[in-house]
Design a protein around this motif. Structure first.
Motif, mmCIF file in Angstrom:
data_model
loop_
_atom_site.group_PDB
_atom_site.id
_atom_site.type_symbol
_atom_site.label_atom_id
_atom_site.label_comp_id
_atom_site.label_asym_id
_atom_site.label_seq_id
_atom_site.Cartn_x
_atom_site.Cartn_y
_atom_site.Cartn_z
ATOM 1 N N PRO B 73 -7.703 42.154 77.997
ATOM 2 C CA PRO B 73 -7.718 43.080 78.998
ATOM 3 C C PRO B 73 -6.606 42.771 80.191
ATOM 4 C CG PRO B 73 -9.860 42.064 78.659
ATOM 5 C CD PRO B 73 -8.813 41.386 77.731
ATOM 6 N N GLY B 74 -6.121 41.353 80.391
ATOM 7 C CA GLY B 74 -5.167 41.320 81.483
ATOM 8 C C GLY B 74 -3.767 41.588 80.985
ATOM 9 N N ALA B 75 -3.639 41.995 79.697
ATOM 10 C CA ALA B 75 -2.249 42.244 79.156
ATOM 11 C C ALA B 75 -2.048 43.619 79.032
ATOM 12 C CB ALA B 75 -1.819 41.222 77.906
ATOM 13 N N PHE B 99 -5.125 37.806 94.035
ATOM 14 C CA PHE B 99 -5.611 36.887 93.045
ATOM 15 C C PHE B 99 -4.892 37.255 91.762
ATOM 16 C CE2 PHE B 99 -8.882 35.829 89.601
ATOM 17 C CZ PHE B 99 -8.893 34.382 89.799
ATOM 18 N N GLY B 100 -4.779 38.392 91.155
ATOM 19 C CA GLY B 100 -4.055 38.977 90.164
ATOM 20 C C GLY B 100 -2.680 38.661 89.951
ATOM 21 N N LYS B 102 -1.126 36.210 91.505
ATOM 22 C CA LYS B 102 -1.066 34.632 91.608
ATOM 23 C C LYS B 102 -1.288 34.382 89.929
ATOM 24 C CE LYS B 102 -2.345 32.407 95.819
ATOM 25 N NZ LYS B 102 -3.687 31.622 96.342
ATOM 26 N N ASN B 103 -2.114 34.923 89.376
ATOM 27 C CA ASN B 103 -2.312 34.627 88.052
ATOM 28 C C ASN B 103 -1.114 34.841 86.816
ATOM 29 O OD1 ASN B 103 -4.895 33.669 88.561
ATOM 30 N ND2 ASN B 103 -5.999 35.632 88.167
ATOM 31 N N ILE B 104 -0.376 35.971 87.192
ATOM 32 C CA ILE B 104 0.709 36.368 86.489
ATOM 33 C C ILE B 104 2.151 35.590 87.166
ATOM 34 C CG2 ILE B 104 -0.160 38.411 85.268
ATOM 35 C CD1 ILE B 104 1.580 40.056 87.536
ATOM 36 N N LYS B 151 -1.142 45.515 91.895
ATOM 37 C CA LYS B 151 -0.549 45.075 90.340
ATOM 38 C C LYS B 151 0.287 46.220 89.827
ATOM 39 C CE LYS B 151 -4.938 44.262 88.460
ATOM 40 N NZ LYS B 151 -5.873 43.748 87.685
#
Lengths: 280, 345
Positions: B73-75, B99-100, B102-104, B151
């Motif tokens: 899902p994230g990709a 948050f999103g 930071k995660n990437i 995003k």
């Protein structure tokens, strides 16, 4: 007239509530008060009938006598090592187990969870003999390991934490997945912060339970080098020439003081955790 | 160009009968596509399959021409807004939004700039350091939107995002979403059971019933040219009036062969005095007004006739009094349906 009788009943209700509250307060408070009081009496005063409910000249030296009678500080150290050792072990065993039971479907998961719950229903008196034999065969009796390992995990804590994890809406985890968060990130940035009140409460409960634990340390230790405070304080009971209640109670005051302090400091947190679990 | 394409997609839970079978959907890039249907029609499941939160049992899903099989899902370069917002309760508004990123591992200066820009865009700058529990429903909704916007996804997926808001706020955020879609130029896929939301925001509506597409098209075309009874009755408020043909034929009306029922929109009905003869090319029903909703600019009336209830909608004008009336409709506004419920041309 009606308003007057209304006032009467309202006052009466308030008085009843106050009386009940006072009674509850007394039930909890009087034993503590009695402990403190006895701890500062001398031997004669502890034996007097009727007992005195106030001491005008407290005998503080009783506390010093506790230090003379038992190796207090080494036992305190043992107590700290055991209690914090157990808390640290439980941190590393309970959180992953609870998370797995709450969020993953795996073969035998339900059975294992049932087994975990079942261990809560077995009384310690039933297992202490086989456990003692097992520990002695492994040569672990009279060591910190024997104090810590039996409580290295807790089915109660696993159960409580699993419930908390289960209450986290699935949507939140899905949102985090869409935000590119890895499973570890979901655990550490999302689930653990949400479960923080429960984790803190479980930590406090573990602390208080193990700090005061008598039975298990008594069974698994035979010398004062690794004995803990509750065992040591109880040994004050068995002194020649009758029980010196004032020394025994002074020891008890020293024993419960840390647990009491922790509870007074954290009772709001504990209440919060339980209302959170019930309410949402 | 096609933004999202579903080819022969099937979804079954456990060993049960599939809820979605052999579904083909094409969603235009840059469109505001609404997946519309009653609850249980599979619209949310379709959205969740596009997001990768639910795995399709069979078939293929393409986003911007790329096969999404095995893509997490994230990709997928998508963002989703959930019905209950799904804000992270222990994080502040700002932390929720970043948050999103930071995660990437978006570098901090760029992250700060993007978060700041989006927070300002949704008007939450002063609430930046608050936790979601201290925000109102509308503010939470905007945080959820901001978290998606920041995003810069090519596709926005929205699962009934307005259903927890009160009517006034819903209307406001509807226009906000239209504006947002026009500004961003991204593909929006929006799930709802509310035909008003579908009509007002969508550029394309996919009308679903029990996991099957009943009609797909622009709002105007679905409204003016429903393909079947289901879409005729699902779109429009109040829904299209449907009269059984056999009753009418007793009255001597001539209908196309094979007609089982016929329908007309409430807003095409003319109310006139009882007993007034229908003009040429009109059909007329005698009925009694039983309920009246005066809504300011328009009014909705419910008439009881020998052929069943007929709803009418009139724009402002004189209010119709309770009593007996004749309701008429021009034959050119009639829709005819065969026994399968499909429209007869």
């Amino acid at each position: 007239m009606r308003s007057q009788s209304g006032v009467f009943w309202r006052t009466f209700g308030k008085a009843c509530r106050l009386a009940v509250n006072l009674l509850i307060f007394a039930v909890f408070f009087v034993p503590f008060y009695w402990m403190f009081l006895t701890a500062v009496k001398n031997l004669g005063q502890t034996l007097r009938l009727p007992p005195a409910f106030w001491v005008s000249a407290p005998h503080w030296e009783n506390f010093g006598k506790v230090f003379d009678a038992i190796p207090f500080f080494s036992m305190l150290k043992n107590n700290l090592v055991m209690t914090f050792g157990i808390m640290i072990c439980q941190f590393f065993t309970v959180i992953p187990a609870a998370y797995a039971f709450a969020r993953f479907k795996f073969a035998g998961g339900r059975f294992l969870f049932g087994l975990t719950l079942a261990t809560m229903m077995i009384p310690a008196q039933l297992v202490f003999l086989p456990l003692f034999l097992m520990f002695s065969k492994m040569g672990l009796v009279n060591s910190y390991a024997s104090l810590i390992l039996p409580w290295a995990t807790s089915s109660f804590a696993i159960f409580m934490l699993r419930q908390t994890f289960k209450q986290v809406p699935q949507e939140l985890i899905e949102a985090a997945k869409l935000d590119n968060a890895s499973e570890w990130k979901i655990i550490f940035k999302l689930m653990l912060p949400i479960a923080k009140p429960t984790i803190v409460t479980l930590g406090l409960i573990t602390f208080i339970l193990n700090w005061n634990d008598y039975f298990w340390p008594f069974v698994l230790t035979t010398n004062n080098a690794v004995r803990t405070l509750p065992v040591g304080i109880t040994s004050l009971n068995i002194v020649d020439g009758g029980v010196k209640y004032h020394i025994l109670m002074a020891g008890n005051v020293l024993l419960v003081a840390p647990a009491l302090a922790v509870f007074l400091f954290a009772h709001k947190q504990i209440i919060k955790a339980f209302t959170y679990m019930g309410g949402k | 160009m096609t933004g999202i394409e579903l080819r022969g997609v099937e979804k079954a839970y456990g060993g049960n009968k599939p809820v979605i079978e052999n579904l083909d959907v094409q969603i235009e890039e840059g469109s505001f596509t609404i997946l519309l249907g009653p609850s249980g029609c599979g619209k949310s499941t379709i959205l969740r399959m596009i997001a990768g939160l639910e795995k399709e049992t069979a078939g293929e899903i393409f986003i911007n021409g790329i096969d999404m099989r095995g893509v997490s899902p994230g990709a997928r370069e998508i963002a989703m807004v959930f019905q209950n917002y799904a804000l992270y309760p222990t994080m502040t508004v700002k932390e929720n939004i970043e948050f999103g990123l930071k995660n990437i591992k978006v570098p901090k200066p760029e992250r700060e700039a993007r978060v700041g820009e989006v927070i300002e865009m949704v008007g939450l700058t002063e609430y930046m350091n608050r936790k979601p529990q201290h925000l109102s429903g509308g503010q939470r909704q905007r945080v959820a939107l901001a978290r998606a916007i920041v995003k810069k996804p090519k596709v926005f997926l929205m699962d009934e995002p307005l259903s927890n808001l009160d009517a006034k706020l819903r209307a406001q955020i509807r226009t906000d979403l239209i504006e947002l879609h026009r500004n961003l130029g991204a593909t929006f896929v929006y799930v709802t059971h509310d035909q008003v939301e579908a009509m007002s925001m969508g550029t394309d509506i996919v009308l679903l019933e029990s996991g099957r597409i009943r009609q797909q098209g622009a709002p105007e075309s679905i409204y003016s040219a429903p393909k079947n009874l289901f879409s005729a009755q699902f779109i429009g408020s109040p829904p299209m009036n449907i009269i059984k043909a056999e009753n009418l034929e007793h009255g001597g009306a001539s209908l196309p062969p094979g007609t089982v029922s016929l329908g007309f929109r409430p807003e095409k009905v003319i109310v006139s005095g009882e007993g007034r003869a229908p003009e040429r090319g009109q059909i007329s029903f005698r009925g009694e007004l039983v309920a009246r909703e005066i809504l300011g600019d328009h009014a909705i009336y419910k008439f009881k006739t020998a052929f069943g209830c007929i709803h009418t909608k009139t724009m402002s004008g004189s209010t119709v009094e309770y009593g007996k009336w004749s309701v008429r409709v021009d034959a050119k506004y009639l829709y005819y349906f065969d026994e399968k419920g499909d429209v007869i041309k």
